[in-house]
Write an enzyme that holds these catalytic residues in place. Structure first.
Site, PDB file in Angstrom:
ATOM      1  N   TYR A  13       0.862  -1.193   0.000  1.00 41.84           N
ATOM      2  CA  TYR A  13       0.000   0.000   0.000  1.00 41.84           C
ATOM      3  C   TYR A  13       0.888   1.229   0.000  1.00 41.84           C
ATOM      4  O   TYR A  13       1.822   1.323   0.797  1.00 41.84           O
ATOM      5  CB  TYR A  13      -0.893  -0.011   1.250  1.00 41.84           C
ATOM      6  N   ASP A  62       9.296   2.814   0.008  1.00 41.83           N
ATOM      7  CA  ASP A  62       8.218   3.467   0.739  1.00 41.83           C
ATOM      8  C   ASP A  62       8.418   3.131   2.214  1.00 41.83           C
ATOM      9  O   ASP A  62       8.033   2.050   2.670  1.00 41.83           O
ATOM     10  CB  ASP A  62       6.862   2.983   0.223  1.00 41.83           C
ATOM     11  N   LYS A 119       3.851   9.157   8.802  1.00 39.72           N
ATOM     12  CA  LYS A 119       3.640   8.582  10.147  1.00 39.72           C
ATOM     13  C   LYS A 119       4.612   9.132  11.196  1.00 39.72           C
ATOM     14  O   LYS A 119       4.444  10.260  11.615  1.00 39.72           O
ATOM     15  CB  LYS A 119       3.619   7.049  10.042  1.00 39.72           C
TER      16      LYS A 119
END
Ligand SMILES: *Cc1c(COP(=O)(O)O)cnc(C)c1O
Length: 388
Positions: free
Chosen positions: A107, A202, A230
């Site tokens: 994702y 990522d 995050k």
């Protein structure tokens, strides 16, 4: 939920839960961490956004450059989605090529190019390839299998000269936690270099979580570009993408690849991120502590489930962990999907009723924080022990 402190969440009725989600990653030092809250309060009094750079933005940029060895320059954005979307635009602009390779079950946020066999909520809700993504966009995203170098290699050969980038979660966290098998990241590095393709890590989930320098430092593999999110925002909306000057200089205004954002790098968000990263940088032992919390949980949960003859697999890398209710090792999207999802729902509700807040899907990693202790550990293991 109404409030949170340390390892605990409190809901609107006043019930408390041991939190294994931690806002899906940012709260690695626990909720309402005092230095972060103080930094936000102090900064807010001076104004929240000026639309022009501040010293705070430069300070966090310099800190990231010192924590992540291959990063010379970094561009702040507002989310992990923006970071991945912009990094791919930069990769395309830099290489002059259009296609990208992503891995099934990974994702990279909710921008169109990535919602092809995507993990996380996209698969939990049954739409890994989302309606609304045009065929024109989808045709430029090629799909390989995680932990399968042969599938990546044949895809590169079949599309020679057309692939701008390979984007990968160096430790997958959006189909549960799936570590890279030995040789997988090394192999991707070799293939990318051989085919003149950028390797984009990522690290929105793994960055500043698995080590100061993220998964790339942990496994000793250097990507060409990296995406953050995050933890880097300390609980406020921040994403970033970064890399060596040679590639980053193609970004506007110094280069032609356009990217901008009204609230990007705003002082409030930068102060939270800076407080968070400074503490991680000053106390690197925290990563050993987190790994200890993770491996103890993995071991004792496995024993507890074993006592009840619950078929399971547990994957854990540092402060990322996931429980899959299946027989065979979980190494890619297909093996993750082999789990018993109905049983997992029962497990989630059992744990919730005992005050343990787990991710509500086997396709999500747990995010451990440094405030977890013996008391949360024992309570969690006891709750697993009574699952049937
Ligand atoms: C969470 C996540 C994203 C998206 O970040 P948002 O801030 O939710 O947009 C991208 N990539 C990975 C690996 C993630 O875990």
């Amino acid at each position: 939920m109404r409030s949170a402190k340390g390892a605990y969440l409190t809901d609107a009725d006043g019930n408390t839960y041991v939190d294994y989600i931690n806002s899906w990653g940012p709260q690695i030092l626990g909720h309402a961490h005092a230095p972060v809250i103080e930094a936000i309060q102090k900064t807010a009094e001076k104004g929240t956004s000026f639309g022009t750079p501040t010293e705070l933005e430069t300070q966090i940029a310099e800190l990231v450059c010192s924590m992540v060895p291959y990063v010379d320059q970094i561009r702040m954005v507002n989310s992990g989605t923006e970071a991945c979307m912009s990094a791919i635009r930069l990769a395309r602009g830099y290489t002059g090529k259009e296609k990208i390779i992503k891995f099934a079950g990974c994702y990279h946020g909710h921008s169109d190019s990535f919602l092809i066999q995507a993990g996380s909520g996209a698969v939990t809700f049954g739409t890994p390839s989302s309606p609304g993504v045009t065929q024109g966009t989808a045709k430029d995203t090629l799909l390989a299998r995680y932990n399968d170098l042969a599938s990546t290699s044949s895809m590169l050969e079949a599309n020679e000269g057309e692939v701008a980038a390979i984007i990968v979660e160096p430790v997958a966290g959006n189909m549960g936690c799936i570590p890279p098998q030995p040789g997988f990241l090394e192999g991707l590095r070799t293939l990318a270099t051989k085919h003149n393709v950028l390797l984009v890590f990522d690290e929105v989930m793994t960055g500043f979580r698995l080590s100061e320098g993220g998964a790339s430092t942990l496994y000793g593999i250097t990507p060409d570009l990296v995406c953050f999110g995050k933890v880097i925002g300390g609980g406020l909306p921040v994403g970033a993408f970064a890399g060596p000057r040679e590639i980053m200089s193609h970004l506007a205004p110094s280069g032609p690849v356009y990217q901008a954002g009204t609230l990007s790098g705003n002082p409030l968000a930068m102060s939270a991120g800076l407080a968070m990263l400074s503490e991680l940088h000053e106390k690197p032992k925290i990563y050993e502590q987190l790994d200890g919390i993770g491996s103890a949980l993995a071991q004792d949960i496995s024993t507890a489930l074993g006592e009840r003859s619950v078929v399971h697999q547990i994957n854990q890398v540092g402060s990322m962990l996931s429980v899959h209710l299946c027989e065979s090792p979980v190494t890619d999207f297909d093996s993750a999907k082999a789990g018993d999802n109905e049983r997992f729902k029962a497990l989630f509700h059992h744990m919730l009723s005992l005050g343990i807040y787990l991710p509500p899907s086997a396709y999500e990693s747990w995010f451990l924080c440094a405030c977890l202790d013996d008391s949360t550990h024992n309570r969690t293991v006891e709750a697993f022990r009574s699952f049937r």
